[in-house]
Each structure stands twice: as C-alpha cells, then as structure tokens.
Design a protein around this motif. Structure first.
Motif, PDB file in Angstrom:
ATOM      1  N   SER A 232       0.830  -1.209   0.000  1.00 23.41           N
ATOM      2  CA  SER A 232       0.000   0.000   0.000  1.00 23.41           C
ATOM      3  C   SER A 232       0.862   1.255   0.000  1.00 23.41           C
ATOM      4  CB  SER A 232      -0.925  -0.008   1.217  1.00 23.41           C
ATOM      5  OG  SER A 232      -1.802  -1.105   1.184  1.00 23.41           O
ATOM      6  N   ILE A 233       1.898   1.272   0.838  1.00 24.23           N
ATOM      7  CA  ILE A 233       2.775   2.449   0.874  1.00 24.23           C
ATOM      8  C   ILE A 233       3.496   2.605  -0.446  1.00 24.23           C
ATOM      9  CG2 ILE A 233       4.849   3.385   1.960  1.00 24.23           C
ATOM     10  CD1 ILE A 233       3.874   2.333   4.604  1.00 24.23           C
ATOM     11  N   GLY A 234       4.011   1.478  -1.013  1.00 20.64           N
ATOM     12  CA  GLY A 234       4.674   1.559  -2.314  1.00 20.64           C
ATOM     13  C   GLY A 234       3.733   2.058  -3.399  1.00 20.64           C
ATOM     14  N   SER A 235       2.480   1.604  -3.373  1.00 20.62           N
ATOM     15  CA  SER A 235       1.501   2.074  -4.365  1.00 20.62           C
ATOM     16  C   SER A 235       1.223   3.558  -4.196  1.00 20.62           C
ATOM     17  CB  SER A 235       0.202   1.274  -4.222  1.00 20.62           C
ATOM     18  OG  SER A 235       0.414  -0.096  -4.447  1.00 20.62           O
ATOM     19  N   THR A 236       1.177   4.023  -2.951  1.00 22.02           N
ATOM     20  CA  THR A 236       0.946   5.454  -2.713  1.00 22.02           C
ATOM     21  C   THR A 236       2.116   6.281  -3.223  1.00 22.02           C
ATOM     22  OG1 THR A 236      -0.358   4.896  -0.760  1.00 22.02           O
ATOM     23  CG2 THR A 236       0.430   7.157  -0.950  1.00 22.02           C
ATOM     24  N   ILE A 237       3.354   5.817  -2.942  1.00 22.27           N
ATOM     25  CA  ILE A 237       4.529   6.528  -3.458  1.00 22.27           C
ATOM     26  C   ILE A 237       4.503   6.543  -4.977  1.00 22.27           C
ATOM     27  CG2 ILE A 237       7.050   6.455  -3.594  1.00 22.27           C
ATOM     28  CD1 ILE A 237       7.073   5.294  -0.783  1.00 22.27           C
ATOM     29  N   HIS A 238       4.180   5.412  -5.579  1.00 22.00           N
ATOM     30  CA  HIS A 238       4.117   5.321  -7.036  1.00 22.00           C
ATOM     31  C   HIS A 238       3.057   6.268  -7.581  1.00 22.00           C
ATOM     32  CE1 HIS A 238       2.555   3.561 -10.822  1.00 22.00           C
ATOM     33  NE2 HIS A 238       3.835   3.301 -11.058  1.00 22.00           N
ATOM     34  N   THR A 239       1.894   6.300  -6.920  1.00 18.60           N
ATOM     35  CA  THR A 239       0.799   7.159  -7.394  1.00 18.60           C
ATOM     36  C   THR A 239       1.168   8.632  -7.310  1.00 18.60           C
ATOM     37  OG1 THR A 239      -0.824   5.503  -6.710  1.00 18.60           O
ATOM     38  CG2 THR A 239      -1.625   7.753  -7.026  1.00 18.60           C
ATOM     39  N   GLN A 240       1.814   9.023  -6.219  1.00 17.67           N
ATOM     40  CA  GLN A 240       2.122  10.436  -6.041  1.00 17.67           C
ATOM     41  C   GLN A 240       3.314  10.890  -6.878  1.00 17.67           C
ATOM     42  OE1 GLN A 240       2.167  11.949  -2.077  1.00 17.67           O
ATOM     43  NE2 GLN A 240       0.490  10.648  -1.357  1.00 17.67           N
ATOM     44  N   LEU A 241       4.210   9.973  -7.245  1.00 16.23           N
ATOM     45  CA  LEU A 241       5.389  10.359  -8.030  1.00 16.23           C
ATOM     46  C   LEU A 241       5.215  10.158  -9.528  1.00 16.23           C
ATOM     47  CD1 LEU A 241       8.345   9.021  -5.854  1.00 16.23           C
ATOM     48  CD2 LEU A 241       7.420  11.326  -5.952  1.00 16.23           C
ATOM     49  N   ARG A 242       4.213   9.399  -9.925  1.00 15.29           N
ATOM     50  CA  ARG A 242       4.122   9.074 -11.348  1.00 15.29           C
ATOM     51  C   ARG A 242       3.784  10.292 -12.203  1.00 15.29           C
ATOM     52  NH1 ARG A 242      -1.411   5.401 -11.322  1.00 15.29           N
ATOM     53  NH2 ARG A 242      -2.892   7.060 -10.760  1.00 15.29           N
TER      54      ARG A 242
END
Length: 834
Positions: A232-242
């Motif tokens: 979940s944290i990795g997906s959030t980082i991915h979502t916010q940085l993409r």
C-alpha cells in the motif's frame, strides 16, 4: 537553470503536495489508510434480571390493612436504632427495661393473653362444678311476660356472635391456607435468589477476562493490515510520483528519438554535401564541353531560325550552386561520433518497469519490519492482561461466591425443615380453626333446634325434645369453648409475638427505608458486617444509595464508586505498546537507488549533443546554395529548342549536329543533373530539419539533464516524506482500532458489566416474600384466630343464657326424675302435669 513548462508544472505540483503534508500544514491525504473501520466487539455483560415478585391484589388486602393499623397501635414506636446498635455491637450491654419499654404494646397484649389464659379456663372449671351441682344451665322456673323479649334478645346476640365467629374462622382458614400455599414458592425462591447473587459475584471476573480477550480483535485487524502495508505504501509513493516520473521519462524517450533523428540528418547532410561536391566536379566538365560545342554550332553562318535566342541560353549554360562553399560539419560529427550509444526506448521501458515495481519493491524492503511489527502486535499489554486480576473485590468475589454457594447448599435442608414445620403449623391451625368452627356449628344447631322447639311448644302432643336438643348443642359449644380456650390463646399469642414484631420491627422499617439508613450510619453495624470492608473497597459506600442505583440497573462500577479503588485508565494505558509500534513505523526507509531515470550511456549521449555545437552550424549557407539551381540553364528546354532549330536548318549537317547536341543535353540532364537535384532536395530536407530543431533540441537536452539531476536528488527525499506521511496515517489508523477497544472497555466496565439489579431485586423479593407473602398472612391468621378466641367469651355467655329458654319450663321446685351428673350433661326432664 531553465526548465520546460511541461516538466516544471508536475515538479511544482509534487513539491506543493509534499509541503502540505509536512507537520503543521494541512492534513495530508492518507490514501488507502483512511480512518479505522468500526470493530464489532461482542458484549460480555450478561443479561441478569431477577424477576420481581409482587403480591397480586386480592380480597384479603383490607384484612391485611386492618392488621397493619392494629399493629401500629400496638407498636407506635419508631425503629429502635440505638437499641439495635447495642444489640449488634455489645449484646451483653442490652438493658431489659429498654426492651420492655420499646415492646410495651406487646407486653400489654401478653398481660391480656395471660389474663385470658387464667380467667377462661378457671371460669370453665367453675362452670363445670356449678353444672355438676345443677346450679348452672338449668330451666326457666316460671314464665312471665318479659320472657319472650329477653329470650329473643339473647338469641339475637348469640346469633350475631356466632356469625362474627363464623366470619373470623373462615378468614382464619383462608389465611392459614394462603400462608401454607405461599410457603412453598417462598422457600424455593431462596436458593434461586442465592444462585442469582452468586452469578452476579462470580461472573464479574469472567466478564473482565472476556473483555481482556477481545483485545485480539484490534490485534488481528492490525496484523491483517500489516500484511499489505508495504504494498500500500509503495503504491501510494508510485501514485504520487508518477505524475512527475512519467512525463520525465516520456520526455527522455522523445529526446532520444529527436537525438537519433538529428544525428541521422546531420550525417545525411554531411554525406549529401560530399556527394554533391563530387558530382559537381564530374558535372562541370560535361556542361562546359556542351557549352563550347553549342557556341560553335550556333555561331555558324548557316544557322537558320532563332539561333540568337538559343545562343543566349547557351551563354548561360554553367553550374549554379557551388557546394564547395558550404560550411563543414566534420567537427560536429566528430563530437557526435557513436551517438546515440544508448537505446533510449529500451532504457525508458526499463526505467518504467523499475518505477512500476515500486509497490513490490517497498513490500520486499519492509518485509523484515512488518515481521517485527507483527511480533510486537501479537503481545498483549500488561495493563490489559491484568485487567481482571486487579479489579477491586476480585479476591472478595471468590470468597463471596464460595460463601453463597455454601449458603445455598446448606440452606436446602433447613428450607425443607421449614416446609415440614410449616405443615405442622398448618395442621395445628386447621385443628384449632376446626374447634372454633365446631363451636359455631353447635351454636347454629342449638339455635335452630331451640327455635324449632319453641315454635311447637303450644302443640299438646309436643314432647319438647327439640328444645332440649338445642340446649344441649349450645352447652356442648360452651364446653368446647372452655376446653380449647387455652391452646387457642397460646397459639394466638405465640404467632402474634413473632408476626407482630416482624411487621413492626422489620417490614415497616424495611419498606420506609429506615433499615438502609441504619446500615448507612457509621458505627451502627459491627466491623465484621461493614460492606465496604467485606468487598475490599477503600471508600465506604451508602447501602441505600447503592440499592437505589442497583434498582435503576446501574453497574457495580458506579454503585461501588470504584474510581477511588481501581485505576481503570492505568490498565487501559497502552502507550508503551503503541510507542513501540510508532518507533518501528518511524524507522521505515525506502531505497530508490535502482531508479536511475537516465542511464550513463544516455547521459553521455545527451552531454555529447549538448556540447556538439549542432545549433551553431551555418545552415543559411547551405540554404543559399540549395536555393541555386544545379545548372543555370534548363537543359530540357534548351534541348527542346535545339530540336526545333535542327528541324529548321537547311544545312543537313548542321541540323544533324544540333540534333545530336540536343540528345546529349537530355542525356546529361538525366544522368547528371537529375541525380544532383535529388541530392539537393535531400540536403534541403536535412538542413531545414536541423535548422528548425537544433536550438529547441539543445534547450530540451539542457532541461532534461537538469531535471534528471534534480529529480534524481529529490526523489529519495520525496519518497521518504511520502513514506513518513503514509506511516503516520497507517499508525493513526491502527491506533484507531486500539482506541476503539479502550473506549469500548471503558464503557463496558463502567456502565454494563455486573449490573447489580439482582442485588436490589433480591432485597425487594426478600421483602415481598418475608413481609407480603409470609408475614401478612401469618399476622392475618392470628388476628382472625384472636378475633374468634375473644368472641368465644360472649358466645359462652349468650349460649348459657339462651339454653335455659330452650328447655321445658319448670312449674314446681323438684322433679320426680333424677338429673345426670356427668360433665356438661343436660338432665332429661320428665313430663310435668300442669
């Protein structure tokens, strides 16, 4: 450093979002870690409700009220607090005179009962002696005018007294039976009440243990969510940085393609220029040869037609563009040698794959931390674990539970004995009531037979046996009254003394609340009976207030005022537990070194392009030559003109020569000029493409290199900041589960667990059983029996007086017949001659 608008906006947007998530700024979007879901805790408080016992309204209520009023007259004194206090604390110090003074009404009743016990049997004995001597219960000697009136009056009073006795004995029968019927359910209610109280006491530790066990609900929920926290944290980082990484990688990919196209154009430009220059060197001699040959032919005197016009075209037959004048790009090509070395498409695809794998990468990097967190979550806090053991009265609860169990077991034999003795009491009551009923029957039979005998006395054939029988029945009733007066008065006084004191001393003060006030007054009860001490409490509690609160359904927490004896918040303090979770989550880190954004080879390619000087090539010089024709004269038009002149010549040789020259020009145009024109067109395409794209390409290259360098340095910090924010959101969410548990425990323990209604219900039921169902019928029974017992005296008097008028009237002093001398035997009367 300048940045392209397409990349600057995402970078600014991401920077603003990260700034808002810093402490003190607006609340960050927690994404998948929103507020904690509502946990469904299972209520542990058992539904204990002791069914209230209520005496239903009945026809005996007025009788009970009369008895209460009578006892209020007998005992008007209030509850003897001081006397009971001394009796409980120092029994040896109780003064008899104080007891007698308080029990003055009962003492007076005892005197009356004693007088009755002495007087009535004594009177009966005297009556027996008189009866034996024929002094009592004889006949009327003479008949006079007032005899009928006197006889009627005595009969009326005897009938009225008998009816009063009948009503009293019926009420005595009913109350005796009612009490007997109430004894069974009342006795059975004792163990039921004790079991209910035992359940109230013994269930408290069990319910607290059940409360502590439900700590597993937030534990399990947190453990479940920990399994997916890394993803979940990795997906959030991915979502916010993409929104930043994707455009940058797309720009890199586009720049790589533009670099490839520009290098291809530059190489094509150089190759085309070299080729054009070589072709021009080959074309120039051929054009010059054709020009010289045509000048000779067109200047022939025999040339006919528009030879002058053709000659002017031939004079212009020379090369137009000079590609030896274009600048060299060898230096630029040298700097771009081997560029592009990197495969930008593959590189961007690989970087995209690496960036898209951030959730999996985060889950892998956080696997060890998640394992440690799950170990920490699996442990139960010390305060929760000792919640039940530290509860006030937990030790006392076991003692009380055991004591109640022993009391319930030991009470059963005594209760059976109570029922057995109640059977004996019921039998005795029935026997004595039957004696009174027998007196009533004798009186009624005597009255009926006597009245019958009186109505037939005028008949000459009447033998007056009916009147004699009526008198005998009345005298039998008198005998029974004298005979059983003593046991009746003894039973009445014994039951009166017990039941009356039960009503005035216990039931009246219980109902008015004086008993609770007495128990609440300090010093009245001995220390061994102090409820707070027995429960292990630090603060004395009010029994009356506790009773009222229990009646309202309050929990033991509020009733026993456990805030002063038990620090619930200390047991619910899980800060050390949550601090460990916070420490573990605060140590989370995210390694993004695998995300290069730009490979070293691609970086070298872009740097080579940036330093190549591609934008400094003098493209106008190329365009100046390109805009010139390859040959200044159009060879096709010139060949066509020569073809026409050849046909117009009269000199066949000249015409043939012109014809051949026209053919050679066409061949020269097709073989030399047209290929060179194609090369010029190709060169024009490359020059124009490079001229328009080189400056922008250099700017974009500079921006890409700057953005990549900037983002490469900032991405770890941004990822760490996002990771910190998500960790705080996750911690807040997980702490929400534990906060729900703490709030639920606080409410369950202080408001629901151990609802003490059975305690107040047991007290109320005990009062109803003891006072309404037992004492009231008991008192009504002795009241009715006493009623009958004291009305036996007028019954005796009126029966003896009335019996004389039922016997035959004596006209002479002596009788020829002898009277029987047996006790209570009425002598037979012989016929008298009038």
């Amino acid at each position: 450093m300048r940045h392209t608008p397409g990349l600057l906006a995402p970078l600014l947007g991401l920077g603003l979002g990260l700034a808002l998530s810093l402490p003190g700024a607006a609340a960050a979007d927690c994404g998948p870690f929103g507020p904690a879901e509502r946990l469904a805790f299972t209520p542990v408080a058992r539904a204990r409700w002791l069914a209230p016992r209520v005496r239903a309204p009945g026809p005996l209520d007025p009788l009970y009220g009369t008895v209460h009023r009578f006892l209020s007259v007998v005992q008007p004194n209030p509850f003897p607090s001081e006397l009971v206090k001394v009796l409980l604390n120092e029994p040896a110090s109780v003064k008899v005179d104080e007891v007698v003074r308080y029990e003055a009404g009962y003492v007076l009743c005892a005197v009356i009962a004693g007088f009755y016990l002495l007087a009535v049997p004594t009177a009966g004995l005297c009556f027996c002696c008189c009866r034996c001597r024929r002094r009592c219960g004889g006949r009327v000697k003479t008949e006079h005018k007032a005899m009928a009136c006197k006889r009627g009056t005595l009969m009326a009073f005897l009938l009225l007294t008998t009816l009063v006795l009948l009503v009293g004995v019926v009420c005595a029968f009913v109350t005796n039976q009612h009490m007997h019927q109430q004894t069974g359910p009342s006795v059975q209610a004792v163990p039921e009440t004790l079991l209910s109280l035992r359940g109230l006491v013994s269930d408290v530790p069990q319910e607290l243990q059940a409360v502590a066990r439900q700590f597993s609900l937030p534990q399990e929920r947190v453990s479940e969510e920990l399994d997916g926290v890394g993803m979940s944290i990795g997906s959030t980082i991915h979502t916010q940085l993409r929104s930043t990484v994707y455009p940058l990688l797309a720009s890199v990919h586009s720049l790589g393609q533009a670099l490839q196209v520009s290098v291809d154009h530059l190489r094509a430009l150089n190759d085309t220029t070299v080729e054009l220059w070589a072709v021009q060197q080959d074309l120039e001699p051929a054009v010059r040869e054709r020009r010289e040959r045509l000048l000779v032919l067109l200047q022939e005197p025999t040339c006919q037609g528009d030879c002058a016009g053709a000659l002017s075209r031939v004079h212009a037959l020379e090369l137009g563009a000079d590609f030896s004048q274009v600048p060299s790009v060898d230096d630029v090509l040298h700097r771009l040698k081997g560029v592009p070395e990197a495969n930008f498409s593959s590189m961007v695809q690989e970087e995209n794959s690496t960036f898209n794998a951030l959730p999996v990468l985060a889950a892998m990097q956080m696997a060890n931390m998640v394992t440690e967190l799950k170990k920490a979550v699996a442990q139960q806090p010390e305060g929760v674990r000792t919640l039940a053991g530290g509860f006030p009265g937990s030790e006392a609860a076991s003692r009380w539970s055991q004591a109640l169990e022993e009391l319930e077991q030991s009470s059963r034999p005594y209760l059976q004995e109570v029922q057995r003795y109640e059977t004996y009491r019921w039998i005795v009551g029935c026997v004595l009531c039957s004696i009174v009923l027998l007196v009533v029957v004798c009186n009624l039979l005597g009255l009926n037979l006597g009245i019958w005998g009186l109505s037939t006395r005028e008949d000459p054939s009447h033998l007056e046996a009916k009147g004699e029988a009526g008198a005998r029945f009345l005298m039998a009733g008198v005998g029974f009254s004298f005979l059983f007066a003593a046991p009746l008065i003894l039973l009445v006084f014994a039951t009166f003394l017990v039941g009356g004191n039960m009503q005035t001393l216990v039931c009246r003060s219980w109902q008015s609340g004086e008993l609770y006030e007495f128990a609440d007054t300090p010093g009245n009860l001995p220390p061994s009976m102090n409820l707070s001490h027995l429960l292990g409490l630090k603060k004395n509690i009010s029994i009356h207030l506790a009773y009222q609160q229990c009646k309202e359904g309050a929990a033991l927490w509020r009733v026993l005022q456990l805030n002063d004896s038990y620090d619930l918040e200390k047991h619910l303090d899980i800060s050390q537990y949550t601090d460990k979770l916070q420490q573990e989550l605060g140590s989370l880190k995210m390694d993004m070194q695998n995300l290069d954004l730009l490979s070293p080879a691609a970086h070298q390619d872009l740097e080579a392009l940036q330093s190549s000087g591609l934008e400094h090539v003098r493209y106008p010089d190329f365009l100046a030559q390109i805009q010139k024709p390859v040959v200044k004269t159009d060879l096709e038009q010139l060949a066509q003109q020569l073809q026409g002149l050849a046909q117009a010549q009269s000199n066949p040789v000249l015409g043939q020569q012109l014809q051949e020259e026209a053919h050679r020009l066409r061949n020269l145009h097709q073989e030399k000029v047209v290929p060179q024109q194609s090369l010029v067109a190709k060169l024009n395409l490359s020059v124009r493409a490079l001229e328009s794209s080189a400056p922008a390409l250099q700017l974009e290259t500079s921006d890409i290199l700057g953005n990549v360098t900037y983002l490469k340095g900032e991405l770890p910090a941004w990822a760490t900041q996002i990771l910190r924010n998500m960790s705080e959101c996750f911690l807040t969410r997980e702490m929400g589960y534990f906060s729900q548990y703490v709030a639920w425990v606080r409410e369950e323990v202080t408001e629901r667990i151990a609802t003490c209604q059975p305690l107040s219900g047991a007290l109320d039921n005990s009062r109803v059983i003891l006072c309404d169902m037992m004492a009231d019928p008991w008192n009504a029974f002795w009241f009715c029996l006493a009623w009958c017992t004291f009305f036996l005296i007028p019954s005796i008097i009126f029966a003896v007086k009335t019996a004389k008028y039922f016997r035959p009237i004596r006209k002479r002093l002596s009788s020829t017949s002898s009277e029987e001398t047996q006790l209570f035997h009425i002598p037979r009367v012989t016929s008298l001659q009038l």
